[in-house]
Enzyme design. Structure first.
Site: not given
Ligand code: CTP
Ligand code: MN
Ligand code: MN
Length: 510
Positions: A343, A345, A434
């Site tokens: 995703d 963020d 997100d």
């Molecule tokens: N996070 C959080 N609370 C949530 C979801 C996520 O604090 N409800 C934080 C997590 O610590 C995470 C970061 O936001 O490290 C990003 O989350 P995510 O998108 O799930 O992981 P990524 O590290 O960005 O991995 P990817 O590249 O697969 O998206």
């Molecule tokens: Mn992410």
């Molecule tokens: Mn995320």
């Protein structure tokens, strides 16, 4: 006085190698069998290196022409530890944890003494740390990496995306995932911690000796590592990959909105494929799962950096329509330098905004996208943030900021790329996004929390609790002894409060 000629200054002429001088010493010449030296030519030059090798051999030292596994000491001149490490990496040579990086001054002293002298801090080459430590200045910086104990906490390690131990970490990640699917939390944690520590090593583990002194490697993990070293694969991992439950959970959880509970249910009901689940009339799906199935193909194909940048433009445009002073920061994996993600963020904040305006912003943004037909899925979560609330004790607690989980329709035209990932006929791709909105004074905590990785965050909180008697979460840092909240304007300040060296986002891929 330095008994050795100094390095050439000025332009160096390339001379043919003098093979006589570069011959290895014969075994009977070696007096000091515990040491195997390799002298780095870089910045030293061929002839000076040849001279030094000859000299060391004449004094009974074993000096290798080529770098091999048997080498115990690398001697360099005008190179830092980081330079040596970089050279090793460029040559694609793995450095074992036992290998010492030493300055030429050590060899000079040995030549003077006619025998190996003790290697001390002044001889050891320092592996550069890009930022000065926030606490105990000096100590950390003067110790070379090889002499530093590897911390059990990911927040005291630097973990870039340059993983030298893929064979092991891929295996351990699969075992961690399988434990998660079986809700075996302690096993899952053990595998994740082991994988994480291996990701931080600047060398490839090639024998069990290399694992000595590395924390978080329990007996079970060591057995797995040993098996992979010996056979090239782990029988346990092979079994997991062939396991029906693992395969089904992996498949089911790949759908947006499907977690462990739903997977368990579908698995128990006898489902094994997504098409069977999808076409079953008796199953009820949540709105999230419906979107997950509808955009399945797009969502399982990773988001590229170019797509993340296009989304970033889209988010900034929309946010600034309603709040020109807003700051929009890319967080998550892309901020850590990842080339792909599941995703994109973002953290949004603004120095000048009323609470009402702040509450409205994400709704205004998603309404705008809805009107433009760009909003494929939207789930708003309102803020439950309280200023005086103590940070959560749980390492995996969700935060209280206002946020929304979205699927956006991204036009291929907006993406600056070579079009290779585009499907025939379809002009857009569904992307998971997100958005998190936080009060301006909490932006450093929110940024640190949303940058990840998850393991890095967990260890930051664990470190705060167990090593500093503090409580940290995505909103605040609280000092339990002093009973005060510690304010921070930047991530650097949070690390400083915790007495940690600053770790850059791209070094947080734990
Ligand atoms: N996070 C959080 N609370 C949530 C979801 C996520 O604090 N409800 C934080 C997590 O610590 C995470 C970061 O936001 O490290 C990003 O989350 P995510 O998108 O799930 O992981 P990524 O590290 O960005 O991995 P990817 O590249 O697969 O998206
Ligand atoms: Mn992410
Ligand atoms: Mn995320």
């Amino acid at each position: 006085m330095d008994p050795l000629p100094t390095a050439h200054s000025g332009p160096r002429k390339k001379r043919p190698r003098q093979m006589g001088a570069l011959m290895s010493s014969t075994p009977q010449d070696v007096k000091f069998r515990d040491l195997v030296l390799f002298i780095l030519e870089k910045k030293m030059g061929t002839s000076r290196r040849a001279f030094l090798m000859e000299l060391a051999r004449s004094k009974g030292f074993r000096v290798e022409n080529e770098l091999s596994d048997s080498v115990t000491h690398i001697v360099a001149e005008n190179n830092s530890g980081s330079d040596v490490l970089e050279w090793l990496q460029v040559q694609n040579i793995k450095a074992s944890s036992q290998l010492e990086f030493l300055d030429i001054s050590w060899l000079v002293e040995c030549m003077g003494a006619g025998k190996p002298v003790q290697t001390t801090g002044k001889h050891q080459l320092v592996v550069r740390r890009d930022h000065p430590p926030s606490s105990n200045p000096g100590l950390q910086n003067t110790l070379p990496q090889t002499a530093q104990k590897i911390s059990q906490y990911a927040c005291e390690r630097r973990t870039t995306l340059n993983n030298w131990n893929h064979v092991f970490t891929d295996a351990l990640d699969i075992l961690a995932e399988n434990s998660e699917f079986r809700e075996n939390e302690s096993c899952c944690l053990a595998f994740m911690r082991a994988s994480s520590v291996l990701k931080s090593l600047p060398f490839t583990v090639s024998s069990m000796k290399d694992t000595e002194g590395i924390p978080c490697l329990g007996d079970k993990v060591k057995c797995i590592i040993e098996e992979i070293i010996e056979d090239g694969e782990s029988s346990e991992v092979k079994a997991v990959l062939n396991d029906e439950r693992y395969q089904s959970f992996k498949l089911f959880t790949s759908v947006f909105g499907v977690g462990l509970k739903t997977s368990e249910k579908w698995f128990q009901m006898g489902f094994r494929t997504l098409s069977k689940v999808r076409s079953d009339k008796s199953l009820k799906f949540t709105r999230m799962q419906k979107a997950g199935f509808l955009y399945y193909e797009d969502l399982v194909s990773s988001v590229t950096k170019a797509e993340a940048e296009a989304v970033s433009m889209l988010v900034k445009e929309a946010v600034r329509t309603f709040l020109p002073s807003a700051l929009v920061t890319l967080t998550g994996g892309f901020r850590r330098g990842k080339k792909i993600g599941h995703d994109v963020d973002f953290l949004i904040t603004s120095p000048e905004v009323t609470e009402e305006k702040e509450q409205q912003l994400l709704h205004q943004v998603t309404n705008l996208w809805e009107k433009k037909g760009l909003l494929l899925y939207c789930d708003h979560v309102e803020s439950t943030f309280e200023k005086l609330k103590l940070p959560s004790r749980k390492v995996d607690a969700l935060d209280h900021f206002q946020k929304c989980f979205l699927i956006l329709k991204l036009d291929h035209q907006r993406v600056n790329s070579d079009q290779s990932s585009q499907q025939e006929g379809k002009t857009w791709k569904a992307i998971r996004v997100d958005l998190v909105m936080c009060p301006y004074e909490r932006r450093a905590f929110a940024l640190l929390g949303w940058t990840g990785s998850r393991q890095f965050e967990r260890d930051l909180r664990r470190y705060a609790t167990h090593e500093r008697k503090m409580m940290l979460d995505n909103h605040a840092l609280y000092d339990k002894a002093k009973r005060i909240f510690l304010k921070a304007e930047s991530e650097e300040e949070i690390f400083a409060h915790l007495g940690l060296d600053y770790i850059e986002p791209w070094e947080r891929n734990a």
